[in-house]
Design an enzyme around this catalytic site. Structure first.
Site, PDB file in Angstrom:
ATOM      1  CG  ASN A   1      -1.518   1.267   1.583  1.00 61.93           C
ATOM      2  OD1 ASN A   1      -2.523   1.669   1.001  1.00 61.93           O
ATOM      3  ND2 ASN A   1      -0.904   1.998   2.519  1.00 61.93           N
TER       4      ASN A   1
ATOM      5  CE1 TYR B   1      -0.322   8.294  -6.193  1.00 63.57           C
ATOM      6  CE2 TYR B   1      -2.211   9.173  -7.381  1.00 63.57           C
ATOM      7  CZ  TYR B   1      -1.689   8.365  -6.394  1.00 63.57           C
ATOM      8  OH  TYR B   1      -2.536   7.612  -5.610  1.00 63.57           O
TER       9      TYR B   1
ATOM     10  CE  LYS C   1      -0.676   4.710  -6.325  1.00 62.15           C
ATOM     11  NZ  LYS C   1      -0.705   3.718  -5.244  1.00 62.15           N
TER      12      LYS C   1
HETATM   13  P1  NAP Z   1      -0.679   8.700   3.432  1.00 60.52           P
HETATM   14  O1  NAP Z   1      -1.506   8.956   4.627  1.00 60.52           O
HETATM   15  O2  NAP Z   1       0.308   9.723   2.982  1.00 60.52           O
HETATM   16  O3  NAP Z   1       0.064   7.284   3.661  1.00 60.52           O
HETATM   17  C1  NAP Z   1       1.137   6.863   2.871  1.00 60.52           C
HETATM   18  C2  NAP Z   1       1.874   5.762   3.613  1.00 60.52           C
HETATM   19  O4  NAP Z   1       2.923   5.278   2.761  1.00 60.52           O
HETATM   20  C3  NAP Z   1       2.522   6.268   4.886  1.00 60.52           C
HETATM   21  O5  NAP Z   1       2.508   5.256   5.856  1.00 60.52           O
HETATM   22  C4  NAP Z   1       3.949   6.536   4.440  1.00 60.52           C
HETATM   23  O6  NAP Z   1       4.859   6.422   5.496  1.00 60.52           O
HETATM   24  C5  NAP Z   1       4.149   5.382   3.462  1.00 60.52           C
HETATM   25  N1  NAP Z   1       5.255   5.639   2.544  1.00 60.52           N
HETATM   26  C6  NAP Z   1       5.325   6.553   1.563  1.00 60.52           C
HETATM   27  N2  NAP Z   1       6.525   6.488   0.960  1.00 60.52           N
HETATM   28  C7  NAP Z   1       7.221   5.515   1.580  1.00 60.52           C
HETATM   29  C8  NAP Z   1       8.515   4.984   1.425  1.00 60.52           C
HETATM   30  N3  NAP Z   1       9.366   5.430   0.481  1.00 60.52           N
HETATM   31  N4  NAP Z   1       8.916   3.989   2.245  1.00 60.52           N
HETATM   32  C9  NAP Z   1       8.080   3.529   3.203  1.00 60.52           C
HETATM   33  N5  NAP Z   1       6.850   3.990   3.401  1.00 60.52           N
HETATM   34  C10 NAP Z   1       6.429   4.977   2.601  1.00 60.52           C
HETATM   35  O7  NAP Z   1      -1.593   8.454   2.151  1.00 60.52           O
HETATM   36  P2  NAP Z   1      -2.705   7.364   1.798  1.00 60.52           P
HETATM   37  O8  NAP Z   1      -3.736   8.102   1.067  1.00 60.52           O
HETATM   38  O9  NAP Z   1      -3.076   6.557   2.954  1.00 60.52           O
HETATM   39  O10 NAP Z   1      -1.895   6.484   0.743  1.00 60.52           O
HETATM   40  C11 NAP Z   1      -1.857   5.071   0.791  1.00 60.52           C
HETATM   41  C12 NAP Z   1      -1.944   4.525  -0.620  1.00 60.52           C
HETATM   42  O11 NAP Z   1      -3.221   4.868  -1.137  1.00 60.52           O
HETATM   43  C13 NAP Z   1      -0.928   5.104  -1.582  1.00 60.52           C
HETATM   44  O12 NAP Z   1      -0.433   4.065  -2.398  1.00 60.52           O
HETATM   45  C14 NAP Z   1      -1.735   6.077  -2.418  1.00 60.52           C
HETATM   46  O13 NAP Z   1      -1.203   6.251  -3.700  1.00 60.52           O
HETATM   47  C15 NAP Z   1      -3.063   5.360  -2.452  1.00 60.52           C
HETATM   48  N6  NAP Z   1      -4.225   6.195  -2.806  1.00 60.52           N
HETATM   49  C16 NAP Z   1      -4.537   7.283  -2.054  1.00 60.52           C
HETATM   50  C17 NAP Z   1      -5.626   8.070  -2.398  1.00 60.52           C
HETATM   51  C18 NAP Z   1      -6.025   9.297  -1.604  1.00 60.52           C
HETATM   52  O14 NAP Z   1      -6.831  10.099  -2.115  1.00 60.52           O
HETATM   53  N7  NAP Z   1      -5.552   9.481  -0.392  1.00 60.52           N
HETATM   54  C19 NAP Z   1      -6.414   7.730  -3.523  1.00 60.52           C
HETATM   55  C20 NAP Z   1      -6.061   6.615  -4.264  1.00 60.52           C
HETATM   56  C21 NAP Z   1      -4.966   5.842  -3.889  1.00 60.52           C
HETATM   57  P3  NAP Z   1       5.992   7.554   5.807  1.00 60.52           P
HETATM   58  O15 NAP Z   1       5.252   8.782   6.224  1.00 60.52           O
HETATM   59  O16 NAP Z   1       6.768   6.915   6.901  1.00 60.52           O
HETATM   60  O17 NAP Z   1       6.750   7.759   4.555  1.00 60.52           O
END
Ligand code: NAP
Length: 262
Positions: free
Chosen positions: A87, A152, A156
Site C-alpha cells: 500500500n 503519480y 497508478k
Molecule cells: P498517506 O496517509 O500519505 O500514507 C502513505 C503511507 O505510505 C505512509 O505510511 C507513508 O509512510 C508510506 N510511505 C510513503 N513512501 C514511503 C517509502 N518510500 N517507504 C516507506 N513507506 C512509505 O496516504 P494514503 O492516502 O493513505 O496512501 C496510501 C496509498 O493509497 C498510496 O499508495 C496512495 O497512492 C493510495 N491512494 C490514495 C488516495 C487518496 O486520495 N488518499 C487515492 C487513491 C490511492 P511515511 O510517512 O513513513 O513515509
C-alpha cells in the site's frame, strides 16, 4: 521474540491513512502483523494496533529502495506471509517540468519499483506454498491522464494494470491478487504531495476506514479489483469511455495549482 510459526500479514505504508486502516482490518481479523513505513511514526501505529490484541512488529524502512525492502523481508524472516498489503505510496502535484526530480524519482521508486520488488519476493514464497493473498493499492487515478499529477497517475495506471496481469498469471494457484482502487480519500496524501491548493486537495473526501474495509473484504474474496465508493465507481466507469484528451482536461480542473482557491 516473535512467534516464528504463526502466519503474518504485511502492511506497507501502515503509519497513516489507508494503510493504517488496512492494518486495523487485518488485526480485527486476527492476523499478527508486520508493518512498515519510512518515518518513526510507524512505532506509534504499532502501539495502537497491539491494543487490538495481536502481535505487531514495526519496521522503519525506505521502501523506495532495494535495501529498504530487503530490511522488511529480513524482518519477516522465514515466517509464512498469509497476506501482503502493498500500500505504501506517495503523490506529487504541480506541472511535471516544475517538479523536483528527486521527488519524481521517489514517487516512481516507491509506487512502482519498491512495490513490485516486494511483491516479487513475497509472491514467490506464496506460489511455492500455493496459498496467499496480495492486495495492491492502485487508484482510480490510474484511469485518467493526471495533468498536474502526471507521474503519480502513471504509476497508478501501472499498478492497476500490473495487478490484473499477475492476478491472471496466478489464477490456477492458491494465490490471489486484488487491486484496491480508491478515489480521493481523507489522508495525509494531499499535503505530502503539495496538492493542498488544488480543487481535489480541498474537496470533501472518502473515509480511509471505509476504503480499507472495502479493499480488505475484496482481498479476502480474492476479487481482481475493487473501486471504493459508488461515486468513484461512477467516475471510473465514465473515465473508461471518455477520450484521454477529455479526461486529461478534467484532471487539470481538479489538480492544477490554484484550482482550489476560489
Ligand atoms: P498517506 O496517509 O500519505 O500514507 C502513505 C503511507 O505510505 C505512509 O505510511 C507513508 O509512510 C508510506 N510511505 C510513503 N513512501 C514511503 C517509502 N518510500 N517507504 C516507506 N513507506 C512509505 O496516504 P494514503 O492516502 O493513505 O496512501 C496510501 C496509498 O493509497 C498510496 O499508495 C496512495 O497512492 C493510495 N491512494 C490514495 C488516495 C487518496 O486520495 N488518499 C487515492 C487513491 C490511492 P511515511 O510517512 O513513513 O513515509
Amino acid at each position: 521474540m516473535s512467534d516464528t510459526t504463526k502466519p503474518i500479514a504485511i502492511v506497507t505504508g501502515a503509519s497513516t491513512g489507508i494503510g493504517r486502516e488496512l492494518a486495523k482490518e487485518a488485526a480485527r481479523h486476527g492476523y499478527d502483523l508486520l508493518i512498515a513505513a519510512d518515518e518513526p511514526e510507524i512505532e506509534e501505529a504499532a502501539t495502537e494496533l497491539r491494543g487490538l490484541g495481536v502481535k505487531v512488529e514495526a519496521v522503519q524502512a525506505d521502501l523506495s529502495t532495494t535495501d529498504g525492502v530487503d530490511k522488511l523481508l529480513a524482518a519477516a524472516g522465514g515466517r509464512t506471509v498469509e497476506a501482503l498489503m502493498a500500500n505504501a505510496g506517495r503523490g506529487l502535484g504541480k506541472g511535471f517540468l516544475d517538479q523536483d526530480w528527486n521527488e519524481v524519482r521517489g514517487v516512481v521508486d516507491t509506487n512502482i519499483t519498491g512495490t513490485i520488488y516486494l511483491i516479487h519476493k513475497v509472491g514467490q514464497a506464496m506460489r511455492a506454498r500455493n496459498a496467499g493473498k496480495i492486495l495492491i493499492t492502485g487508484s482510480i487515478a490510474g484511469f485518467m491522464p493526471g495533468s498536474f499529477q502526471a507521474v503519480y497517475n502513471g504509476t497508478k495506471s501501472f499498478l492497476n494494470s500490473f495487478s490484473w496481469a499477475i492476478h491472471n498469471e496466478l489464477k490456477d494457484t492458491g494465490v490471489t491478487v486484488t487491486c484496491l482502487m480508491p478515489g480521493p480519500t481523507e489522508t495525509e496524501f494531499f499535503e505530502r504531495g503539495h496538492l493542498m491548493d488544488t480543487e481535489v486537495g480541498q474537496a470533501k473526501k472518502d473515509d480511509p476506514a471505509m476504503v480499507a474495509k472495502t479493499g480488505f473484504e475484496a482481498m479476502l474474496r480474492g476479487d481482481g479489483d475493487v473501486v471504493a465508493g459508488w461515486k468513484n465507481k461512477l467516475q471510473s466507469a465514465v473515465a473508461n469511455v471518455l477520450p484521454a484528451a477529455v479526461t486529461a482536461e478534467m484532471h487539470r480542473g481538479m489538480a492544477e495549482p490554484g484550482s482550489g482557491k476560489q
